[in-house]
Write a protein that holds these residues in place. Sequence first.
Motif, PDB file in Angstrom:
ATOM      1  N   VAL A 204      44.872  51.323  33.219  1.00  0.00           N
ATOM      2  CA  VAL A 204      45.686  50.107  33.238  1.00  0.00           C
ATOM      3  C   VAL A 204      45.817  49.538  34.648  1.00  0.00           C
ATOM      4  O   VAL A 204      45.636  48.335  34.867  1.00  0.00           O
ATOM      5  N   LEU A 205      46.123  50.373  35.629  1.00  0.00           N
ATOM      6  CA  LEU A 205      46.400  49.881  36.976  1.00  0.00           C
ATOM      7  C   LEU A 205      45.152  49.575  37.792  1.00  0.00           C
ATOM      8  O   LEU A 205      45.207  48.779  38.734  1.00  0.00           O
ATOM      9  N   LEU A 206      44.012  50.184  37.437  1.00  0.00           N
ATOM     10  CA  LEU A 206      42.783  49.952  38.200  1.00  0.00           C
ATOM     11  C   LEU A 206      41.801  49.045  37.471  1.00  0.00           C
ATOM     12  O   LEU A 206      41.201  48.141  38.072  1.00  0.00           O
ATOM     13  N   LEU A 207      41.636  49.258  36.176  1.00  0.00           N
ATOM     14  CA  LEU A 207      40.648  48.488  35.425  1.00  0.00           C
ATOM     15  C   LEU A 207      41.162  47.120  34.999  1.00  0.00           C
ATOM     16  O   LEU A 207      40.426  46.130  35.050  1.00  0.00           O
ATOM     17  N   PHE A 208      42.423  47.037  34.606  1.00  0.00           N
ATOM     18  CA  PHE A 208      42.988  45.768  34.148  1.00  0.00           C
ATOM     19  C   PHE A 208      42.898  44.664  35.215  1.00  0.00           C
ATOM     20  O   PHE A 208      42.530  43.525  34.905  1.00  0.00           O
ATOM     21  N   PRO A 209      43.246  44.938  36.492  1.00  0.00           N
ATOM     22  CA  PRO A 209      43.129  43.873  37.502  1.00  0.00           C
ATOM     23  C   PRO A 209      41.695  43.383  37.688  1.00  0.00           C
ATOM     24  O   PRO A 209      41.462  42.182  37.875  1.00  0.00           O
ATOM     25  N   ALA A 251      53.163  48.304  28.264  1.00  0.00           N
ATOM     26  CA  ALA A 251      53.399  46.869  28.469  1.00  0.00           C
ATOM     27  C   ALA A 251      53.883  46.602  29.889  1.00  0.00           C
ATOM     28  O   ALA A 251      53.469  45.630  30.527  1.00  0.00           O
ATOM     29  N   PHE A 252      54.758  47.484  30.393  1.00  0.00           N
ATOM     30  CA  PHE A 252      55.263  47.311  31.760  1.00  0.00           C
ATOM     31  C   PHE A 252      54.138  47.454  32.781  1.00  0.00           C
ATOM     32  O   PHE A 252      54.010  46.633  33.699  1.00  0.00           O
ATOM     33  N   LEU A 253      53.302  48.472  32.625  1.00  0.00           N
ATOM     34  CA  LEU A 253      52.198  48.671  33.564  1.00  0.00           C
ATOM     35  C   LEU A 253      51.169  47.549  33.460  1.00  0.00           C
ATOM     36  O   LEU A 253      50.533  47.186  34.450  1.00  0.00           O
ATOM     37  N   ALA A 254      50.989  46.982  32.254  1.00  0.00           N
ATOM     38  CA  ALA A 254      50.096  45.828  32.105  1.00  0.00           C
ATOM     39  C   ALA A 254      50.623  44.649  32.916  1.00  0.00           C
ATOM     40  O   ALA A 254      49.857  43.906  33.542  1.00  0.00           O
ATOM     41  N   GLY A 255      51.953  44.472  32.914  1.00  0.00           N
ATOM     42  CA  GLY A 255      52.550  43.423  33.738  1.00  0.00           C
ATOM     43  C   GLY A 255      52.326  43.659  35.215  1.00  0.00           C
ATOM     44  O   GLY A 255      52.001  42.733  35.968  1.00  0.00           O
ATOM     45  N   ARG A 260      49.524  40.195  40.412  1.00  0.00           N
ATOM     46  CA  ARG A 260      48.911  39.412  41.489  1.00  0.00           C
ATOM     47  C   ARG A 260      48.062  38.256  40.952  1.00  0.00           C
ATOM     48  O   ARG A 260      47.801  37.291  41.682  1.00  0.00           O
ATOM     49  N   LEU A 261      47.630  38.343  39.702  1.00  0.00           N
ATOM     50  CA  LEU A 261      46.728  37.336  39.147  1.00  0.00           C
ATOM     51  C   LEU A 261      47.464  36.189  38.476  1.00  0.00           C
ATOM     52  O   LEU A 261      46.856  35.173  38.141  1.00  0.00           O
ATOM     53  N   ILE A 262      48.778  36.354  38.260  1.00  0.00           N
ATOM     54  CA  ILE A 262      49.566  35.292  37.626  1.00  0.00           C
ATOM     55  C   ILE A 262      50.730  34.966  38.560  1.00  0.00           C
ATOM     56  O   ILE A 262      51.821  35.539  38.423  1.00  0.00           O
ATOM     57  N   PRO A 263      50.524  34.100  39.547  1.00  0.00           N
ATOM     58  CA  PRO A 263      51.585  33.779  40.513  1.00  0.00           C
ATOM     59  C   PRO A 263      52.836  33.266  39.831  1.00  0.00           C
ATOM     60  O   PRO A 263      52.780  32.633  38.769  1.00  0.00           O
ATOM     61  N   HIS A 264      53.966  33.539  40.459  1.00  0.00           N
ATOM     62  CA  HIS A 264      55.265  33.184  39.882  1.00  0.00           C
ATOM     63  C   HIS A 264      55.403  31.678  39.671  1.00  0.00           C
ATOM     64  O   HIS A 264      56.121  31.238  38.768  1.00  0.00           O
ATOM     65  N   SER A 552      44.675  32.246  42.466  1.00  0.00           N
ATOM     66  CA  SER A 552      45.320  33.445  41.927  1.00  0.00           C
ATOM     67  C   SER A 552      44.424  34.671  41.988  1.00  0.00           C
ATOM     68  O   SER A 552      44.906  35.804  41.874  1.00  0.00           O
ATOM     69  N   THR A 553      43.116  34.467  42.158  1.00  0.00           N
ATOM     70  CA  THR A 553      42.182  35.604  42.215  1.00  0.00           C
ATOM     71  C   THR A 553      41.890  36.036  43.653  1.00  0.00           C
ATOM     72  O   THR A 553      41.080  36.934  43.871  1.00  0.00           O
TER      73      THR A 553
END
Length: 705
Positions: A204-209, A251-255, A260-264, A552-553
């Motif tokens: 989740v933390l390495l592959l998802f980004p 779900a939390f780790l997916a967020g 970093r890819l979805i700026p506030h 964003s990328t």
Amino acid sequence: MILSNIFETTLPFENPVLKFLIVLVIILAAPLLLNKIKIPHLIGLIIAGAAIGPNGFNILPRDSNIVVTGTTGLLYIMFLAGLEIDLAEFKKNSGKGLAFGMYTFLIPMGIGILASYYLLDFNLMTSVLLASMFASHTLLAYPIVSKMGVTRDLSVNVAVGGTMITDTLALIVLAVIVGMTRGEVNAEFWIRLSVSILIFGAVVLLLFPILGRWFFKTVEDKISQYIFVLVMVFFGALLAELAGIEAIIGAFLAGLSLNRLIPHTSPLMNRVEFVGNAYFIPFFLISVGMLIDFRTFISDIQTIKVAVVMTVVAIVAKYIAAMATRFTFNFNRAQGNMIFALSSAQAAATLAAVLVGFNIIISETPEGEPIRLLDESVLNGTILMILVTSTISSLVAQKSAEKLAEQATSENDEMDSGKESFLIALNHRSNTEELVGLAIHLKDHKHQHLYALNVFNESQTNEETKSANKQIQLAKDIGASADIDITEIFRHDSKFTKGISAVIREKKISDVFLGISKDKGISSNLNENIKEIISDNHEQNFYFLKSVQPLSTITKIVLVIPQKAEHHEEFLYWLQKVWKIAKHIGAKIQIFAHSSAMEFISAIQKESSVPSELHFLNDLQDFLLISRSLGIDSLLIVAMARENTLQFHRYMHRIPHLLNDYFKDSNYVLLYPKEPENPSSSLLHPILYPKDVKALDKIIKTMFK
């Protein structure tokens, strides 16, 4: 026949259109009615769920549709918490989050075991399981905090980080208890659980980004981007379940992975929040309310006793943990109350634990009745605990959020240097989306005017005019999708630069954004226009952007600071803008500056949570050496200067040509800070004004907080 199907006479209603209409009316009416009496609408949705549910007036069944949509709402809450958290602050204050996580796990576990064992006369295994329910909590009040705009406060950051820790530990306790009842807790059990959790976290933390960055670069369709986000939420939740822990952790780790890819400030973030707060999260609250059965509390003394003990223990233990965190890290009262508010609501993990315990049969009575690990009194007591803790959590969260918002407003007022107006100058060749995005990232949410300008001239063809008009409409649409109003301006003038200069004077513009063609780069004509427009307008900051991929990328900003820049009155102002871009897009900063600015920038690094590196740049003639630091996902920002100024270097004339020749495939910004007519000494570097060192330090701490 058709009318009889619609107007059903038996309860619960089964007509899907009618059922959906009833839920939507509740979602619509609850906030409108309760906001008038200053009660969080979350409470109203839970009570409404109890009223219409099978244990109330039985208007609607708690069927699979309600459960599935409600589960999505729960995952959405956890996903938003990971998505909106300030990652830089999260890392900087990870120690505080870890401390709170341990406080809010160990204190409720300790008090819970003692209360369950001595007050409720449960056995040790049941007491441990019950205590783990007190230790876990759900960020039920997070939508209130998000709506009030204080999600980036340190207390919220710490509470969210602690939630991940305590929920994970509590759910591991649940897994161990279940394993013990089945006789599976051995060395193999622990190895399997540890390995599966590590693999899950790494994926989740390495592959998802990596997957997310590739998708957002490749796919521009906004609907597809939102669907991709939902896929990642559920994929992360599924992987968590496969690893042996609850879906909410996934779900939390997916967020966190997509943070970093979805700026506030991005349109995509606005869509994610809008759909969640308008639909999925209210469904979850209603589904929780449907579990409440008030009749059980007047029919069984044991249920009342269990419910009271559970509720009091949960509230007291969480309050002690929150206050321990407050005094350990010297938080103010509002921050301490906010930590308590976010950590006191019991729902998701609590429900998971009680249902698992209720379904575990440890023996039978002589009459053949099952003896459960957690009996019906605990199940019903849990429902009351959820209702009471959710109510307290919502009320305290709203009051604390209002207080924190007031404090933030007061601090922002102190550092406001006057109103700013942004002008986005567009033409048929502009990279409109990223240009508007850059302006939005730099926007002050309190007060800001955004204008999109299209300058017409006689030499412009009809096709070019149509294309420019499309760019204006696109800019407005992008602003609207981010809930930001962009005012369009159409102007006829003999030259593009004259039209811009006229609007700058008329609208009192402070910052101007112009695009550079991806294909042509800085042409000779554009180079002349740049020289003309910056020489005619000294009181404005200019940003010339060339973007070959979504901002964003971007993972790294490479900032080039010319010699003597630190002596410029606006140095702090534009440097803060660069830091703001990095913070919004989640990028680190690599700074190349002369030794004279090193000490000054080092002071800024200490105050900012944005990760940054500082490198020595002897002379601007070494500019090409910087290309080694640029990667595929880098943004180069070059601080320029107008001629006849202290910061100007003759080598700056060559930079546009070097960018064309050696940085064709790079993202870059040429930044021209404004040149005030009447400089003030208050912001100058201590080298020139040693007496203002303390004042300067205070300004740095305020601006780069």
